[in-house]
Design a protein around this motif. Structure first.
Motif, PDB file in Angstrom:
ATOM      1  N   UNK A  42     -14.163  12.992   0.979  1.00 52.18           N
ATOM      2  CA  UNK A  42     -15.347  13.077   1.497  1.00 52.18           C
ATOM      3  C   UNK A  42     -16.206  14.353   2.206  1.00 52.18           C
ATOM      4  N   UNK A  43     -15.504  15.185   1.354  1.00 57.17           N
ATOM      5  CA  UNK A  43     -15.837  16.818   2.105  1.00 57.17           C
ATOM      6  C   UNK A  43     -17.526  17.129   2.443  1.00 57.17           C
ATOM      7  N   UNK A  44     -18.143  16.483   1.502  1.00 61.21           N
ATOM      8  CA  UNK A  44     -19.542  16.799   1.778  1.00 61.21           C
ATOM      9  C   UNK A  44     -20.204  16.081   2.875  1.00 61.21           C
ATOM     10  N   UNK A  45     -19.370  14.950   3.320  1.00 65.26           N
ATOM     11  CA  UNK A  45     -19.987  14.296   4.420  1.00 65.26           C
ATOM     12  C   UNK A  45     -19.109  14.687   5.692  1.00 65.26           C
ATOM     13  N   UNK A  46     -18.515  15.802   5.836  1.00 66.84           N
ATOM     14  CA  UNK A  46     -17.921  16.173   7.140  1.00 66.84           C
ATOM     15  C   UNK A  46     -19.082  16.775   8.127  1.00 66.84           C
TER      16      UNK A  46
END
Ligand code: GDD
Ligand code: MG
Length: 338
Positions: free
Chosen positions: A11-15
């Motif tokens: 979920x990198x874009x939601x870090x």
């Protein structure tokens, strides 16, 4: 009927939210999103799901413990990331010798799964991919079909902003479609398995739907999904808990309709909040203003601070009086001023 739900991405874009909570366990209107995915499967007669995640695996334990009823959860080990295809191959020993559903674990949809399965059976496909129409295919897998719905090409993350039908992240797959792929290898279903099936002449079909569909993979889409749920564009999520029963909101605070407030979160006097999602146990100090933002669990916003389109990780702190837009504060960190 069984299903594999893919829940193992980082979920990198939601870090920074996903630094401590895997994307499928993030709350959507105060309930872990994965509950909604599993409820949806149960409504369509799925009695068992297979899940695995190499990422933050331990955080799924409490979820599984609190979950009751259909479908039964079989948790399997994925000791290193296997990718979307490898995770499915890894689950095969726990599935039956018949078609099963595969769902990306970050998709909010009210797709008619039973209609998808009927379509799959009617075409004799080895795999059926649900397709949604978009104006810009770049974040997705672009899927071209012929007049009968047979897939001609699968192109993951095309470079150009072309319109078209894209992979909506819900499949029916016959186990025979996965023969020959080694267990334990990192494999992408989008970049390897589908292109190989199509190139090898195996029948892969597309099921075009105009059902509600949203990938929750970015802060913008996570907030957008909340608005859609609160405005009744998609059903099956209880909006009566928009402001958690045990949240404390000062009577002088102005909280907009498109705001969600988590359990035990405290909102002080004269705070103004619009279009934002506050997870559990946050504290918002007197006179603060919050707009278009996501506050991770236990985060603290000091008095008079102003946040626009910000994302705070779990336990992050924003000092009193700070004004920020588009800021990301890592979990447990103090927002750096200046
Ligand atoms: N178990 C496991 N292991 N799951 C994984 C892994 C892994 O190594 N990597 C990713 N996943 C899970 C993610 O948790 C997510 O639920 C799903 O696989 C898809 O990964 P995303 O990272 O969300 O992919 P995406 O959004 O960029 O693209 C995918 O979804 C689009 C639709 O929203 C692709 O399937 C695209 O083709 C599709 O259009
Ligand atoms: Mg996604």
């Amino acid at each position: 009927m069984k299903a594999v739900v893919l829940v193992g991405g980082e979920g990198t874009r939601l870090r920074p939210l996903t630094e401590t909570v895997p994307k499928p366990l993030l709350p959507v209107v105060n309930r872990s999103f994965l509950h909604r995915v599993l409820d949806h499967l149960a409504e369509h007669g799925v009695h068992e799901v297979v899940l695995s995640s190499p990422y933050l695996e331990a955080t799924f334990g409490p979820f599984i413990a609190e979950r009751h009823g259909d479908p039964k959860i079989t948790w399997i080990t994925e000791s290193h990331p296997l990718g979307t295809g490898g995770a499915i191959v890894n689950a095969l020993p726990f599935l039956d010798l018949e078609p099963f559903f595969v769902l990306n674990g970050d998709i909010l949809t009210d797709l008619d799964l039973s209609a998808l399965l009927s379509f799959h059976r009617s075409t004799g496909a080895v795999a059926t991919i649900t397709l949604s129409t978009v104006d810009d295919a770049r974040p997705y897998g672009l899927v071209a079909t012929d007049g009968a719905g047979r897939v001609l090409e699968f192109r993951e993350k095309p470079a150009d902003p072309v319109p078209g039908t894209v992979n909506a992240g819900t499949y029916v797959i016959d186990p025979s479609a996965l023969e020959g792929w080694p267990s334990g290898d990192m494999i992408s279903i989008e970049r390897e398995i589908y292109p190989a099936l199509i190139g090898g002449g195996r029948p892969v079909f597309g099921f075009v739907t105009d059902a509600y569909w949203m990938d929750l993979g970015t802060p913008e889409k996570y907030l957008r999904a909340h608005v859609d749920v609160l405005q009744g564009r998609i059903h099956g999520i209880d909006t009566s808990v928009r402001i958690a029963d045990d949240a404390f909101v000062d009577p002088t605070a102005a909280v907009g309709d498109m705001v969600v407030i988590g359990a035990e979160t405290a909102v002080a006097a004269r705070v103004r909040i619009e279009g934002s999602v506050l997870h559990a146990g946050c504290m918002v100090g007197e006179g603060a203003r919050i707009e278009g933002s996501i506050l991770g669990a236990g985060s603290v916003v000091g008095a008079g601070a102003e946040l626009r389109r910000c994302v705070l990780g779990q336990g992050a702190r924003v000092p009193a009086g700070m004004r920020a837009s588009e800021m990301r504060v890592p979990s447990g960190a103090d927002a750096a001023s200046g």
